[in-house]
Write an enzyme that holds these catalytic residues in place. Structure first.
Site, PDB file in Angstrom:
ATOM      1  N   SER A 264      -1.642   4.686   3.069  1.00  0.00           N
ATOM      2  CA  SER A 264      -2.921   4.724   2.367  1.00  0.00           C
ATOM      3  C   SER A 264      -4.015   3.984   3.118  1.00  0.00           C
ATOM      4  O   SER A 264      -5.190   4.227   2.887  1.00  0.00           O
ATOM      5  CB  SER A 264      -2.792   4.220   0.930  1.00  0.00           C
ATOM      6  OG  SER A 264      -2.415   2.892   0.921  1.00  0.00           O
TER       7      SER A 264
ATOM      8  N   ALA B 115       0.843  -1.189   0.000  1.00  0.00           N
ATOM      9  CA  ALA B 115       0.000   0.000   0.000  1.00  0.00           C
ATOM     10  C   ALA B 115       0.877   1.236   0.000  1.00  0.00           C
ATOM     11  O   ALA B 115       1.949   1.250   0.600  1.00  0.00           O
ATOM     12  CB  ALA B 115      -0.890  -0.006   1.237  1.00  0.00           C
ATOM     13  N   ASP B 116       0.442   2.278  -0.692  1.00  0.00           N
ATOM     14  CA  ASP B 116       1.197   3.530  -0.689  1.00  0.00           C
ATOM     15  C   ASP B 116       1.261   4.074   0.744  1.00  0.00           C
ATOM     16  O   ASP B 116       0.448   3.722   1.594  1.00  0.00           O
ATOM     17  CB  ASP B 116       0.527   4.557  -1.608  1.00  0.00           C
ATOM     18  CG  ASP B 116       1.503   5.626  -2.070  1.00  0.00           C
ATOM     19  OD1 ASP B 116       2.601   5.724  -1.492  1.00  0.00           O
ATOM     20  OD2 ASP B 116       1.176   6.374  -3.001  1.00  0.00           O
ATOM     21  N   CYS B 117       2.256   4.938   0.977  1.00  0.00           N
ATOM     22  CA  CYS B 117       2.494   5.467   2.322  1.00  0.00           C
ATOM     23  C   CYS B 117       1.190   5.843   3.005  1.00  0.00           C
ATOM     24  O   CYS B 117       0.451   6.679   2.513  1.00  0.00           O
ATOM     25  CB  CYS B 117       3.372   6.709   2.251  1.00  0.00           C
ATOM     26  SG  CYS B 117       4.878   6.442   1.343  1.00  0.00           S
TER      27      CYS B 117
END
Ligand SMILES: *[C@@H]1O[C@H](CO)[C@@H](O)[C@H](O)[C@H]1NC(C)=O
Ligand SMILES: *[C@@H]1O[C@H](CO)[C@@H](O)[C@H](O)[C@H]1NC(C)=O
Ligand SMILES: *[C@@H]1O[C@H](CO)[C@@H](O)[C@H](O)[C@H]1NC(C)=O
Ligand SMILES: *[C@@H]1O[C@H](CO)[C@@H](O)[C@H](O)[C@H]1NC(C)=O
Ligand SMILES: *[C@@H]1O[C@H](CO)[C@@H](O)[C@H](O)[C@H]1NC(C)=O
Ligand SMILES: *[C@@H]1O[C@H](CO)[C@@H](O)[C@H](O)[C@H]1NC(C)=O
Length: 755
Positions: free
Chosen positions: A330, A326-328
Site C-alpha cells: 500500500s 501496511a496492506d500489501c
C-alpha cells in the site's frame, strides 16, 4: 454542568463518555510508531529453531547470544527491543522492515516471515506458513460470515483457539509464523461488496464483538485471561492477531473504481459510528497486537499515511499495544495509484513511518517501528521460548476435535429462512430417494471460500464432506448439477427435472462462488447468476416431493421468487460452510441439529441498488438524492429478509422478569433448540438523523423442549443508548429511549433526564 441521570437500575453509567470530545482523554504515550511492510511474493519461513536466546542454538558459531542485553530476561521487553535495534546498522534495520525480515546473522537473529493468515483456518496465502508432505493441510472452518451467523461469542473464541493451536503446531514444525494477519473486520456496508464472506456482517457492534472474541481466542494464553499486566506491552500472547483493513475499506473493484486508487469520502459521523467502531473494539476489548491500514484514501489522505488515524486515534486514543502494518504494497500504491501529493517512493515510506509529518525518514522512526515489532515477538516467546505450547505438533493440525468444531460452527451458523408447514426436518424413513441437484450439490472448494489455499502451493483442507457425500449416508441420492454457477448453458436442466420427478424430496444447492463475489470482484446485481432462477422454478414445478433450496453465498440474494413459490417448502442459507459443510447441511435437513443461525446482513431486494453507486459511503438516507440509507440501522424499506432473521424447528416465547435485565426464554414446542436473544435500543423520537434502532446485546442459549432459560443483560447507558452526532461526537440524548427484545414483542422504556 451537573448531570442527574435517572435510569433503570441495571444500566451502569460511565461518566467518562460525557467528555464532550466523545473520548476520555488519555495520556499520550511517546516514542510510538508503526511498521511498514512491503509485500511481494511468497516466501516460506522454513526455519527450525527453538528460540532466539537459546544459547545452544548459536554455540557452534562461537556467538554467546545470552550475553546480549536483548536476551536478558530481567529487563523489560521494551528495553530489550531497544538494545537489539541499537546493535543494528542502518542497512540491517531497513532489511527488517519488510514482511520478509532478513535477520541479522552476526547478532544471532534469523529470518522471520511476518505474513501468515488465519481468517477461518490456517492458510498458505501468506508466505509465512506453508504446507508440505509433513503437514499437507489445515482445518478449514466456515467462512467468517457463516460463523458470525451463529451469534455465539464462545464459539467465535473457540475458533480462534483452534486456529492458534494449529498455528503454534506449524511454528513448532518450522512451517508457520506466529503473526497472523487476521481477522478482516470491515463492516459489510454495501451488498455488492466482493469480500463480505471474510467479514462478520453489517452491524459494527457485532463485527466488533466477533473481532474481540476471535482475537482473544487467537492471542490469549489459557489461564492468563484474567491476569492484569502492569505493562500491557509485556502480556504474553499465543499468536499475534491483526485487525484489518483500517479504515473505510469496502470497495474492491466496482465499475472501474479500484480499492488501490479509491478515495473514500466518509462523513466523520459514519467513521466514528460505523467504520472505526469494530477496530476500536478490536483494540480495546480484544487487545489485538496489530492493526493493518488499508489501501484506500480516507477523505483524500491514504489511510496508511494519516497521522490522525494512525497516531492519534489508534495509538493515543485507543492505546494499541502492538504494531501497525501496511496492506500489501500500500505504500507503493500511494505513489503509483493515488499519485498522492506526487510523492516519490522514498517520500511515501517516510510519510507512512511518520504518518504524515513532513520530512524524510529519520532513524528514530525506524527504531520505533522495529522496537514495536520485536516487543510483539518477545511477547510471543520468540526470544525466550514458549514451554506452554511445546507439546503442539502434527497431531494438533486437522485433529478430530478441530474437524468436529468446523462442523459445529457450520451447523450453528446455518440460517433457516423458510419452512412451510414444518417440512423440515425430513424424516429419513419417509424420504428414501433424494434428488440432489444444482451447481453446489457436489461443492468442495466452493465451501471454503477464500483465504484458504491459494492453489499455487501444496496444501488443502484436512478433508471435504460435500453435500453429495453427506446426503448419501441418509438415503438413495440421484444427482444432477443442472448447470454451473453462472448457469449460461441450460442443456443440463432437463436431467435435473427428471431427477426431481422421481424423488421423494428434492434438495437444490444453488448460489454464488468466488467467480461472482471475491476480493477484487464486486457484484453488479443481487440476483442469482444466469438462469439459476429459471432452473430452480423449472425443477420445483415438476418435483414429486417437497423442494428444499440451499443457498451458498456470502452476500444476500434476492430470492423473493422462491420465498413466494409454494412448491419450494424450505430455504436454508449456508454461507460458504467450510470443509465439513455438506455434513452440517445434512444434519440440519434431517433434524440432527435444530438450526438457530441469524442473518448477519440485510438481504435487500434487487432494486435496492438501482439508484445509487457503491461508492457512496454515507450510511444515512438522503431524501433529496433518493438515497435509501444502508443497513438495518438506516434503511427502512422492504427487504427479502431483514438483519437478524432466522427460524427454528421449535418455537420460543420471551418473558421479561420484573428486574427487566432478565429475559426468560421458553421453548414451547416439541424440539430442543438454540435461540439467539437480540436486544436493541431505539433513541427518543425527534433526534435528527439517528439510527432506527441499534443492536446492543445478544446471547445464544440452548433451551430443551418444554424448558426455559434466563438470560441476563448488563448495559452501559453511554454505549447502548448513545448516538454519534454529525461531528463524530458521542452523546447520550435525554428523553424516552426504548429497549426492545427480539422483533419487539417485548419492549420497555428507559428515561434519560439531565437537570
Ligand atoms: C522473501 O523471501 C524470499 C526468500 O525466502 C524471496 O524469494 C522473496 O523474493 C522475498 N520477498 C520479498 C518481498 O523480499
Ligand atoms: C529440526 O529439528 C529436528 C529436531 O527437533 C531435527 O531433527 C531436524 O533436522 C531439524 N531440521 C532442520 C532443517 O534444521
Ligand atoms: C456456543 O458455542 C460453544 C462453543 O463451541 C458451545 O459449547 C455452545 O453449545 C454453543 N451455544 C449454543 C447455545 O449453541
Ligand atoms: C502533481 O504533478 C502534476 C504534473 O506535474 C501537477 O499538475 C500537479 O499539480 C501536481 N500535484 C500536486 C499536489 O503537487
Ligand atoms: C400447509 O398445510 C395446509 C394444511 O395441510 C395446506 O392447506 C396448505 O396448502 C399448506 N401450505 C403449503 C405452502 O404447503
Ligand atoms: C423511511 O425513510 C425515508 C428516508 O429514506 C423517509 O423519508 C420515510 O419517511 C421513512 N419511512 C418511515 C415509515 O419511517
Amino acid at each position: 454542568m451537573a448531570k442527574v441521570i435517572s435510569l433503570l437500575l441495571y444500566i451502569s453509567l460511565f461518566l467518562s463518555c460525557f467528555v464532550i470530545s466523545g473520548y476520555a482523554k488519555r495520556k499520550v504515550s511517546s516514542n510510538r510508531n508503526y511498521k511498514i511492510q512491503f509485500v511481494d511474493d511468497a516466501t516460506p519461513t522454513g526455519s527450525n529453531f527453538t528460540f532466539i536466546c537459546d544459547p545452544s542454538r548459536t554455540d557452534s558459531t562461537g556467538l554467546d547470544i545470552s550475553s546480549f542485553n536483548f536476551c536478558d530476561k530481567t529487563l523489560s521487553y521494551r528495553v530489550r527491543a531497544k538494545d537489539l535495534v541499537a546493535r543494528m546498522t542502518l542497512k540491517e534495520k531497513v532489511a527488517q522492515l519488510g514482511n520478509n525480515a532478513t535477520g541479522v546473522p552476526r547478532l544471532g537473529l534469523p529470518f522471520y516471515g511476518w505474513w501468515s493468515e488465519g481468517l477461518h483456518g490456517l492458510s498458505n496465502v501468506g508466505p509465512g506458513t506453508f504446507f508440505d508432505g509433513l503437514v499437507p493441510s489445515a482445518t478449514s472452518f466456515p467462512t467468517v460470515i457463516l460463523s458470525t451467523a451463529s451469534f455465539n461469542e464462545s464459539l467465535w473464541r473457540k475458533l480462534g483457539q483452534a486456529v492458534s493451536d494449529e498455528a503454534r503446531a506449524m511454528y513448532n514444525l518450522g512451517r508457520g509464523g506466529l503473526t497472523l494477519w487476521s481477522p478482516v473486520i470491515n463492516v459489510a456496508r454495501d451488498p455488492r461488496w466482493g469480500r463480505i464472506l471474510e467479514t462478520p456482517g453489517e452491524d459494527p457492534f457485532v463485527v466488533g464483538r466477533f473481532a474481540a472474541n476471535y482475537v482473544r481466542g487467537l492471542q490469549d494464553i489459557p489461564g492468563t485471561e484474567k491476569v492484569k499486566y502492569e505493562d500491557p506491552n509485556s502480556r504474553p500472547i499465543k499468536v499475534s492477531a491483526c485487525c484489518k483493513h483500517f479504515t473505510a475499506y469496502d470497495v474492491d473493484n466496482w465499475h472501474g473504481v479500484e480499492r488501490i486508487s479509491y478515495d473514500a469520502k466518509v462523513p466523520e459521523q459514519d467513521l466514528v459510528e460505523t467504520f472505526n467502531l469494530p477496530f476500536e473494539m478490536c483494540v480495546k476489548e480484544g487487545d489485538a497486537s496489530s492493526i493493518m491500514c488499508s489501501y484506500n484514501r480516507v477523505n483524500g489522505i491514504p489511510a496508511c499515511a494519516d497521522p490522525n488515524l494512525l497516531s492519534k486515534i489508534v495509538r493515543e486514543q485507543w492505546d494499541l499495544h502492538g504494531y501497525i502494518v501496511a496492506d500489501c504494497d500500500s505504500v507503493q500504491v500511494m505513489v503509483d495509484n493515488h499519485k498522492w501529493l506526487n510523492v516519490t517512493k522514498e517520500e511515501a515510506v517516510a510519510k507512512s513511518l511518520k504518518a504524515g509529518k513532513q520530512g524524510k525518514v529519520n532513524v528514530k522512526d525506524i527504531d520505533n517501528a522495529l522496537e514495536n515489532l520485536y516487543v510483539v515477538l518477545m511477547r510471543l516467546g520468540y526470544f525466550d521460548g514458549s514451554p506452554t505450547f511445546k507439546r503442539l505438533g502434527k497431531k494438533d493440525v486437522c485433529s478430530k476435535q478441530h474437524i468436529e468444531l468446523a462442523t459445529e460452527a457450520a451447523r450453528e451458523g446455518i440460517v433457516l429462512l423458510k419452512n412451510e408447514n414444518g417440512t423440515l426436518p425430513l424424516n429419513p424413513s419417509n424420504f428414501k430417494t433424494l434428488a440432489l441437484v444444482g451447481p453446489h450439490s457436489k461443492a468442495r472448494e466452493v465451501m471454503i471460500g477464500n483465504y484458504a489455499f491459494d492453489g499455487r502451493h501444496v496444501g488443502k483442507p484436512c478433508q471435504y464432506t460435500t453435500p453429495f457425500d453427506a446426503f448419501s449416508t441418509y438415503g438413495k441420492v440421484i444427482n444432477a448439477l443442472g448447470c454451473d454457477v453462472h448457469c449460461k448453458d441450460e442443456s443440463l436442466i432437463f436431467p435435473a427435472m427428471e431427477a426431481a420427478k422421481n424423488a421423494d424430496a428434492t434438495i437444490m444447492f444453488v448460489g454464488l462462488d468466488l467467480t461472482v463475489e471475491a476480493e477484487s470482484l464486486d457484484r453488479n446485481d443481487l440476483l442469482l447468476p444466469g438462469s439459476q432462477t429459471k432452473f430452480i422454478n423449472q425443477v420445483a414445478d415438476v418435483a414429486k416431493g417437497p423442494v428444499i433450496l440451499v443457498i451458498m453465498s456470502a452476500g444476500g440474494v434476492d430470492i423473493n421468487f422462491a420465498k413466494n413459490n409454494p412448491k419450494i417448502k424450505a430455504i436454508l442459507w449456508a454461507g460458504y460452510p467450510g470443509e465439513e459443510g455438506g455434513r452440517a447441511i445434512a444434519d440440519v435437513v434431517y433434524g440432527k441439529y435444530n438450526p438457530g443461525g441469524r442473518l448477519p446482513i440485510t438481504w435487500y431486494q434487487a432494486d435496492y441498488i438501482n439508484n445509487f453507486p457503491m461508492t457512496s459511503m454515507q450510511l444515512r438516507p438522503d431524501v433529496n438524492q433518493k438515497y435509501p440509507g444502508r443497513t438495518y440501522k438506516f434503511f427502512n424499506g422492504s427487504t427479502v429478509f431483514p438483519f437478524g432473521y432466522g427460524l427454528s424447528y421449535t418455537k420460543f416465547d420471551y418473558k421479561l422478569a420484573s428486574t427487566k435485565n432478565i429475559v426468560t426464554v421458553q421453548n414451547v414446542d416439541s424440539r430442543d433448540g438454540s435461540e439467539v436473544v437480540m436486544v436493541y435500543s431505539k433513541p427518543p423520537a425527534g433526534v435528527d438523523g439517528t439510527h432506527l434502532k441499534q443492536l446492543i446485546g445478544f446471547q445464544k442459549v440452548f433451551v430443551p423442549t418444554g424448558g426455559s432459560k434466563s438470560v441476563t443483560f448488563a448495559f452501559n447507558a453511554c454505549k447502548s443508548l448513545g448516538i454519534v452526532d454529525y461531528a463524530g461526537i458521542r452523546l447520550l440524548p435525554s428523553g424516552g429511549h426504548t429497549i426492545m427484545v427480539g422483533d419487539g414483542a417485548i419492549s420497555f422504556p428507559v428515561q434519560v433526564n439531565y437537570s
